[in-house]
Design a protein around this motif. Structure first.
Motif, PDB file in Angstrom:
ATOM      1  N   SER A   1       0.803  -1.226   0.000  1.00  0.00           N
ATOM      2  CA  SER A   1       0.000   0.000   0.000  1.00  0.00           C
ATOM      3  C   SER A   1       0.835   1.275   0.000  1.00  0.00           C
TER       4      SER A   1
ATOM      5  N   PRO B   1       0.764   3.631  -3.507  1.00  0.00           N
ATOM      6  CA  PRO B   1      -0.464   4.400  -3.728  1.00  0.00           C
ATOM      7  C   PRO B   1      -0.754   5.398  -2.605  1.00  0.00           C
ATOM      8  N   LEU B   2      -0.375   5.073  -1.383  1.00  0.00           N
ATOM      9  CA  LEU B   2      -0.578   6.021  -0.287  1.00  0.00           C
ATOM     10  C   LEU B   2       0.231   7.296  -0.498  1.00  0.00           C
TER      11      LEU B   2
ATOM     12  N   GLY C   1      -1.041   9.232  -3.512  1.00  0.00           N
ATOM     13  CA  GLY C   1      -2.314   9.860  -3.177  1.00  0.00           C
ATOM     14  C   GLY C   1      -2.141  11.071  -2.277  1.00  0.00           C
TER      15      GLY C   1
ATOM     16  N   SER D   1      -0.804  13.849  -4.296  1.00  0.00           N
ATOM     17  CA  SER D   1      -1.746  14.389  -5.281  1.00  0.00           C
ATOM     18  C   SER D   1      -2.532  15.562  -4.698  1.00  0.00           C
ATOM     19  N   ASP D   2      -2.542  15.687  -3.370  1.00  0.00           N
ATOM     20  CA  ASP D   2      -3.195  16.821  -2.708  1.00  0.00           C
ATOM     21  C   ASP D   2      -2.279  18.030  -2.605  1.00  0.00           C
TER      22      ASP D   2
ATOM     23  N   ARG E   1       0.808  10.731 -11.456  1.00  0.00           N
ATOM     24  CA  ARG E   1      -0.663  10.775 -11.444  1.00  0.00           C
ATOM     25  C   ARG E   1      -1.250   9.604 -12.225  1.00  0.00           C
TER      26      ARG E   1
ATOM     27  N   PHE F   1      -0.756   6.558 -10.113  1.00  0.00           N
ATOM     28  CA  PHE F   1      -1.717   6.590  -9.013  1.00  0.00           C
ATOM     29  C   PHE F   1      -3.095   6.138  -9.489  1.00  0.00           C
TER      30      PHE F   1
ATOM     31  N   GLN G   1      -5.065   2.929  -8.206  1.00  0.00           N
ATOM     32  CA  GLN G   1      -6.396   3.119  -7.661  1.00  0.00           C
ATOM     33  C   GLN G   1      -7.352   2.072  -8.238  1.00  0.00           C
TER      34      GLN G   1
END
Length: 120
Positions: free
Chosen positions: A11, A14-15, A18, A21-22, A85, A88, A92
């Motif tokens: 994980s 992707p964590l 993610g 991505s913010d 991105r 990701f 996802q």
């Protein structure tokens, strides 16, 4: 609760993607965010995060730049790239399939076992 290292490893990418991505963050802020998102269940160390960030940078998913904090300390900030991105989004989709399969297994496992007719 202790989370199995294989699950943490699976994980991690992707964590981090993610989280980035913010917006751009430095390492300590990423560690803190992982803890927040997991309700304290995942407490990553520098020794786990920085090799991952370096690998993501080599893959072209993350870029880094040096900046200065409000306190005047130099910090390396990490940002997700367009390739990151895409990666990701791909992760996802994969995790959505895995999560749905697990949800179904857990739902089925909560029901009492079916008894074949004539066996009761």
């Amino acid at each position: 609760m202790r989370i199995d290292k294989d699950l943490v490893a699976a994980s991690a990418t992707p964590l981090v993607l993610g989280i980035l991505s913010d917006g751009d963050l430095y390492g300590y802020a990423i560690l803190k965010r992982v803890g927040e998102l997991s309700g304290g269940g995942m407490q990553w160390t520098d020794g786990m995060l920085y090799p991952l960030l370096h690998r993501l940078e080599r893959l072209g998913y993350v870029s880094s730049s040096w900046g200065t904090s409000e306190a005047g300390r130099r910090r390396k900030h990490y940002a997700i790239t367009p390739a990151g991105r895409e990666a990701f989004a791909d992760r996802q989709e994969q995790w959505t399939v895995v999560a749905e399969a697990l949800r179904q297994v857990w739902h089925t496992a909560q029901r009492p076992p079916a008894v074949a007719p004539g066996w009761a």
